[in-house]
Motif scaffolding. Structure first.
Motif, PDB file in Angstrom:
ATOM      1  N   ARG A 102      54.694  45.205  39.742  1.00 43.65           N
ATOM      2  CA  ARG A 102      55.290  45.744  40.961  1.00 43.65           C
ATOM      3  C   ARG A 102      54.286  46.480  41.842  1.00 43.65           C
ATOM      4  O   ARG A 102      54.428  46.499  43.056  1.00 43.65           O
ATOM      5  CB  ARG A 102      56.434  46.711  40.589  1.00 43.65           C
ATOM      6  N   ALA A 103      53.283  47.087  41.226  1.00 45.23           N
ATOM      7  CA  ALA A 103      52.313  47.868  41.992  1.00 45.23           C
ATOM      8  C   ALA A 103      51.445  46.941  42.834  1.00 45.23           C
ATOM      9  O   ALA A 103      50.963  45.906  42.353  1.00 45.23           O
ATOM     10  CB  ALA A 103      51.437  48.701  41.054  1.00 45.23           C
ATOM     11  N   VAL A 104      51.246  47.326  44.094  1.00 47.36           N
ATOM     12  CA  VAL A 104      50.482  46.493  45.017  1.00 47.36           C
ATOM     13  C   VAL A 104      49.027  46.404  44.586  1.00 47.36           C
ATOM     14  O   VAL A 104      48.414  45.323  44.637  1.00 47.36           O
ATOM     15  CB  VAL A 104      50.601  47.049  46.451  1.00 47.36           C
ATOM     16  N   HIS A 105      48.448  47.525  44.145  1.00 49.21           N
ATOM     17  CA  HIS A 105      47.038  47.498  43.770  1.00 49.21           C
ATOM     18  C   HIS A 105      46.807  46.643  42.523  1.00 49.21           C
ATOM     19  O   HIS A 105      45.759  46.015  42.383  1.00 49.21           O
ATOM     20  CB  HIS A 105      46.519  48.919  43.540  1.00 49.21           C
ATOM     21  N   THR A 106      47.777  46.609  41.626  1.00 52.62           N
ATOM     22  CA  THR A 106      47.638  45.761  40.437  1.00 52.62           C
ATOM     23  C   THR A 106      47.677  44.288  40.814  1.00 52.62           C
ATOM     24  O   THR A 106      46.872  43.483  40.325  1.00 52.62           O
ATOM     25  CB  THR A 106      48.751  46.074  39.438  1.00 52.62           C
ATOM     26  N   ARG A 107      48.600  43.928  41.694  1.00 44.33           N
ATOM     27  CA  ARG A 107      48.674  42.541  42.131  1.00 44.33           C
ATOM     28  C   ARG A 107      47.424  42.132  42.889  1.00 44.33           C
ATOM     29  O   ARG A 107      46.907  41.023  42.710  1.00 44.33           O
ATOM     30  CB  ARG A 107      49.919  42.367  43.015  1.00 44.33           C
ATOM     31  N   ARG A 108      46.924  43.035  43.724  1.00 44.72           N
ATOM     32  CA  ARG A 108      45.707  42.736  44.473  1.00 44.72           C
ATOM     33  C   ARG A 108      44.517  42.576  43.532  1.00 44.72           C
ATOM     34  O   ARG A 108      43.684  41.680  43.714  1.00 44.72           O
ATOM     35  CB  ARG A 108      45.446  43.836  45.491  1.00 44.72           C
ATOM     36  N   ALA A 109      44.427  43.432  42.517  1.00 50.82           N
ATOM     37  CA  ALA A 109      43.326  43.329  41.557  1.00 50.82           C
ATOM     38  C   ALA A 109      43.397  42.022  40.780  1.00 50.82           C
ATOM     39  O   ALA A 109      42.356  41.408  40.483  1.00 50.82           O
ATOM     40  CB  ALA A 109      43.365  44.518  40.595  1.00 50.82           C
ATOM     41  N   LEU A 110      44.608  41.558  40.469  1.00 47.86           N
ATOM     42  CA  LEU A 110      44.751  40.299  39.748  1.00 47.86           C
ATOM     43  C   LEU A 110      44.281  39.120  40.589  1.00 47.86           C
ATOM     44  O   LEU A 110      43.579  38.221  40.091  1.00 47.86           O
ATOM     45  CB  LEU A 110      46.216  40.114  39.344  1.00 47.86           C
ATOM     46  N   VAL A 111      44.633  39.110  41.869  1.00 46.22           N
ATOM     47  CA  VAL A 111      44.196  38.031  42.753  1.00 46.22           C
ATOM     48  C   VAL A 111      42.686  38.071  42.951  1.00 46.22           C
ATOM     49  O   VAL A 111      42.014  37.025  42.937  1.00 46.22           O
ATOM     50  CB  VAL A 111      44.935  38.135  44.106  1.00 46.22           C
ATOM     51  N   ILE A 112      42.130  39.264  43.115  1.00 46.08           N
ATOM     52  CA  ILE A 112      40.680  39.381  43.297  1.00 46.08           C
ATOM     53  C   ILE A 112      39.943  38.916  42.042  1.00 46.08           C
ATOM     54  O   ILE A 112      38.904  38.239  42.124  1.00 46.08           O
ATOM     55  CB  ILE A 112      40.314  40.834  43.651  1.00 46.08           C
ATOM     56  N   ALA A 113      40.471  39.263  40.865  1.00 52.53           N
ATOM     57  CA  ALA A 113      39.833  38.819  39.622  1.00 52.53           C
ATOM     58  C   ALA A 113      39.862  37.301  39.503  1.00 52.53           C
ATOM     59  O   ALA A 113      38.864  36.681  39.086  1.00 52.53           O
ATOM     60  CB  ALA A 113      40.538  39.459  38.428  1.00 52.53           C
ATOM     61  N   CYS A 114      40.978  36.680  39.871  1.00 53.95           N
ATOM     62  CA  CYS A 114      41.066  35.216  39.822  1.00 53.95           C
ATOM     63  C   CYS A 114      40.065  34.582  40.776  1.00 53.95           C
ATOM     64  O   CYS A 114      39.364  33.626  40.403  1.00 53.95           O
ATOM     65  CB  CYS A 114      42.491  34.779  40.176  1.00 53.95           C
ATOM     66  N   ALA A 115      39.971  35.109  41.987  1.00 56.45           N
ATOM     67  CA  ALA A 115      39.009  34.564  42.949  1.00 56.45           C
ATOM     68  C   ALA A 115      37.578  34.771  42.480  1.00 56.45           C
ATOM     69  O   ALA A 115      36.721  33.878  42.632  1.00 56.45           O
ATOM     70  CB  ALA A 115      39.223  35.213  44.309  1.00 56.45           C
ATOM     71  N   ALA A 116      37.282  35.927  41.888  1.00 58.24           N
ATOM     72  CA  ALA A 116      35.927  36.209  41.417  1.00 58.24           C
ATOM     73  C   ALA A 116      35.521  35.261  40.290  1.00 58.24           C
ATOM     74  O   ALA A 116      34.381  34.767  40.257  1.00 58.24           O
ATOM     75  CB  ALA A 116      35.831  37.658  40.949  1.00 58.24           C
ATOM     76  N   VAL A 117      36.441  34.983  39.367  1.00 56.20           N
ATOM     77  CA  VAL A 117      36.124  34.069  38.267  1.00 56.20           C
ATOM     78  C   VAL A 117      35.849  32.665  38.791  1.00 56.20           C
ATOM     79  O   VAL A 117      34.891  31.995  38.366  1.00 56.20           O
ATOM     80  CB  VAL A 117      37.277  34.062  37.240  1.00 56.20           C
ATOM     81  N   ASN A 118      36.658  32.208  39.737  1.00 55.36           N
ATOM     82  CA  ASN A 118      36.448  30.865  40.276  1.00 55.36           C
ATOM     83  C   ASN A 118      35.161  30.778  41.090  1.00 55.36           C
ATOM     84  O   ASN A 118      34.458  29.758  41.038  1.00 55.36           O
ATOM     85  CB  ASN A 118      37.648  30.458  41.137  1.00 55.36           C
ATOM     86  N   LEU A 119      34.839  31.819  41.835  1.00 55.24           N
ATOM     87  CA  LEU A 119      33.564  31.828  42.541  1.00 55.24           C
ATOM     88  C   LEU A 119      32.391  31.837  41.567  1.00 55.24           C
ATOM     89  O   LEU A 119      31.361  31.184  41.803  1.00 55.24           O
ATOM     90  CB  LEU A 119      33.494  33.052  43.467  1.00 55.24           C
ATOM     91  N   ALA A 120      32.547  32.564  40.464  1.00 58.72           N
ATOM     92  CA  ALA A 120      31.484  32.598  39.455  1.00 58.72           C
ATOM     93  C   ALA A 120      31.289  31.224  38.830  1.00 58.72           C
ATOM     94  O   ALA A 120      30.150  30.793  38.594  1.00 58.72           O
ATOM     95  CB  ALA A 120      31.825  33.631  38.385  1.00 58.72           C
ATOM     96  N   VAL A 121      32.385  30.516  38.571  1.00 63.92           N
ATOM     97  CA  VAL A 121      32.274  29.171  37.999  1.00 63.92           C
ATOM     98  C   VAL A 121      31.564  28.236  38.976  1.00 63.92           C
ATOM     99  O   VAL A 121      30.657  27.480  38.599  1.00 63.92           O
ATOM    100  CB  VAL A 121      33.668  28.629  37.640  1.00 63.92           C
ATOM    101  N   GLY A 122      31.966  28.274  40.244  1.00 64.65           N
ATOM    102  CA  GLY A 122      31.319  27.418  41.236  1.00 64.65           C
ATOM    103  C   GLY A 122      29.844  27.725  41.403  1.00 64.65           C
ATOM    104  O   GLY A 122      29.004  26.811  41.477  1.00 64.65           O
ATOM    105  N   PHE A 123      29.522  29.005  41.441  1.00 66.94           N
ATOM    106  CA  PHE A 123      28.108  29.388  41.572  1.00 66.94           C
ATOM    107  C   PHE A 123      27.318  28.949  40.346  1.00 66.94           C
ATOM    108  O   PHE A 123      26.177  28.455  40.460  1.00 66.94           O
ATOM    109  CB  PHE A 123      27.992  30.896  41.762  1.00 66.94           C
ATOM    110  N   GLY A 124      27.895  29.123  39.153  1.00 73.25           N
ATOM    111  CA  GLY A 124      27.194  28.725  37.944  1.00 73.25           C
ATOM    112  C   GLY A 124      26.945  27.226  37.885  1.00 73.25           C
ATOM    113  O   GLY A 124      25.874  26.792  37.458  1.00 73.25           O
ATOM    114  N   LEU A 125      27.913  26.433  38.347  1.00 74.29           N
ATOM    115  CA  LEU A 125      27.731  24.983  38.339  1.00 74.29           C
ATOM    116  C   LEU A 125      26.614  24.542  39.286  1.00 74.29           C
ATOM    117  O   LEU A 125      25.814  23.653  38.961  1.00 74.29           O
ATOM    118  CB  LEU A 125      29.046  24.296  38.718  1.00 74.29           C
ATOM    119  N   VAL A 126      26.569  25.167  40.462  1.00 69.03           N
ATOM    120  CA  VAL A 126      25.525  24.811  41.431  1.00 69.03           C
ATOM    121  C   VAL A 126      24.176  25.374  40.990  1.00 69.03           C
ATOM    122  O   VAL A 126      23.136  24.695  41.083  1.00 69.03           O
ATOM    123  CB  VAL A 126      25.910  25.322  42.838  1.00 69.03           C
ATOM    124  N   ARG A 127      24.156  26.602  40.501  1.00 67.30           N
ATOM    125  CA  ARG A 127      22.910  27.226  40.064  1.00 67.30           C
ATOM    126  C   ARG A 127      22.294  26.483  38.873  1.00 67.30           C
ATOM    127  O   ARG A 127      21.069  26.295  38.800  1.00 67.30           O
ATOM    128  CB  ARG A 127      23.192  28.679  39.681  1.00 67.30           C
TER     129      ARG A 127
END
Length: 287
Positions: free
Chosen positions: A206-231
């Motif tokens: 229910r907390a907005v900051h918790t939901r925002r942190a979850l979305v940011i964590a998901c985006a960060a993991v996917n960006l890390a995967v993409g960067f690792g594949l290209v790197r």
């Protein structure tokens, strides 16, 4: 029994008077004739797209949903056309890959986050947790969201593998000679697995900051995967970007489905009929 009188019935003051045409009393079917309408039809805007199930012109979500589905699909088609036709984007793609590709252990670990052996077990744990919580809470059709996410995960190889075979793009100079690198399977696995898990977990917080942190964590993991594949040199940058576009369409479709299930599902005890549920909810509201 009714009373008998020798005279015709007379008009009585009271509630019966309220049903006289044009009266403004309580219960009059014409009581709005003497009042201005609460929402004048002249003041309604007619150039907006309404939500599903509503009468236009009610503003709502179809426009944003259309962008979520149409824009990534258009970008994926554009990138695919450039790859197949050896277009101008491939020159930029090669330059970016040459600047970023530098294989090391860290980039390999980041790329491994998109492996089936890592991403799918994470999604499986989330599916089991959401199903358990939904069943324990008595949620109606609690099994639908986890089943939809599982089917979407199973759909990824059914879409990616034929595209790899059909487009038959060669790999970067870092990897051994071969073809079938477009689109990136690791990127698609990570995007759908972690993205579906995030969409299933969001309603649990229910907390907005918790939901925002979850979305940011998901985006960060996917960006890390993409960067690792290209790197690491496993994929060209366009391989990764195209997979993100394809998975954006899949995840947007899952999000729309979950919203519809959330609106029509609700909480219901097992074995209750629709009529008993309605009676129980009306009783709760009146209490």
């Amino acid at each position: 029994m009714g009373d008998f009188r020798p005279w015709p019935p007379q008009l009585r003051p009271g509630r019966a008077l309220a049903h006289t045409p044009g009266a403004s009393g309580s219960g009059s079917p014409h009581r709005s004739d003497s009042r201005p309408p609460q929402t004048p039809r002249d003041g309604r805007r007619s150039d907006l797209i309404g939500r599903p199930g509503t009468t236009p012109p009610v503003p709502g979500r179809p426009t944003s949903f259309l962008l979520l589905l149409g824009l990534p699909a258009l970008l994926f088609a554009l990138i695919t056309w450039q790859v197949v036709s050896n277009g101008l984007l491939l020159r930029v793609d090669r330059r970016v890959s040459g600047a970023l590709a530098h294989p090391d252990r860290f980039s390999e670990l980041l790329a491994d986050l998109g492996d089936i052996g890592v991403a799918v077990p994470v999604l499986t744990v989330v599916l089991a947790y959401v199903a358990w919580r939904g069943r324990a809470a008595g949620t109606y059709r609690w099994w639908l969201p986890p089943l939809a996410a599982a089917l979407l995960m199973a759909l990824v190889p059914a879409l990616v593998v034929p595209l790899k075979v059909l487009i038959d793009r060669p790999g970067t100079p870092v990897v051994p000679p071969g073809t079938g690198y477009y689109p990136s399977g690791h990127t698609a696995t990570a995007a759908v697995a972690y993205g579906s898990a995030t969409l299933l977990l969001l309603p649990r917080f229910r907390a907005v900051h918790t939901r925002r942190a979850l979305v940011i964590a998901c985006a960060a993991v996917n960006l890390a995967v993409g960067f690792g594949l290209v790197r690491r040199g496993y994929h060209w940058p366009l391989d990764v970007v195209a997979s993100w576009c394809l998975c954006a369409v899949l995840l947007a479709s899952l999000w729309i489905f979950l919203l519809r299930v959330g609106r029509t599902g609700g909480r219901r005890e097992f074995g209750e009929s629709e009529q008993s549920v309605l009676v129980r909810r009306l009783g709760e509201q009146s209490a």
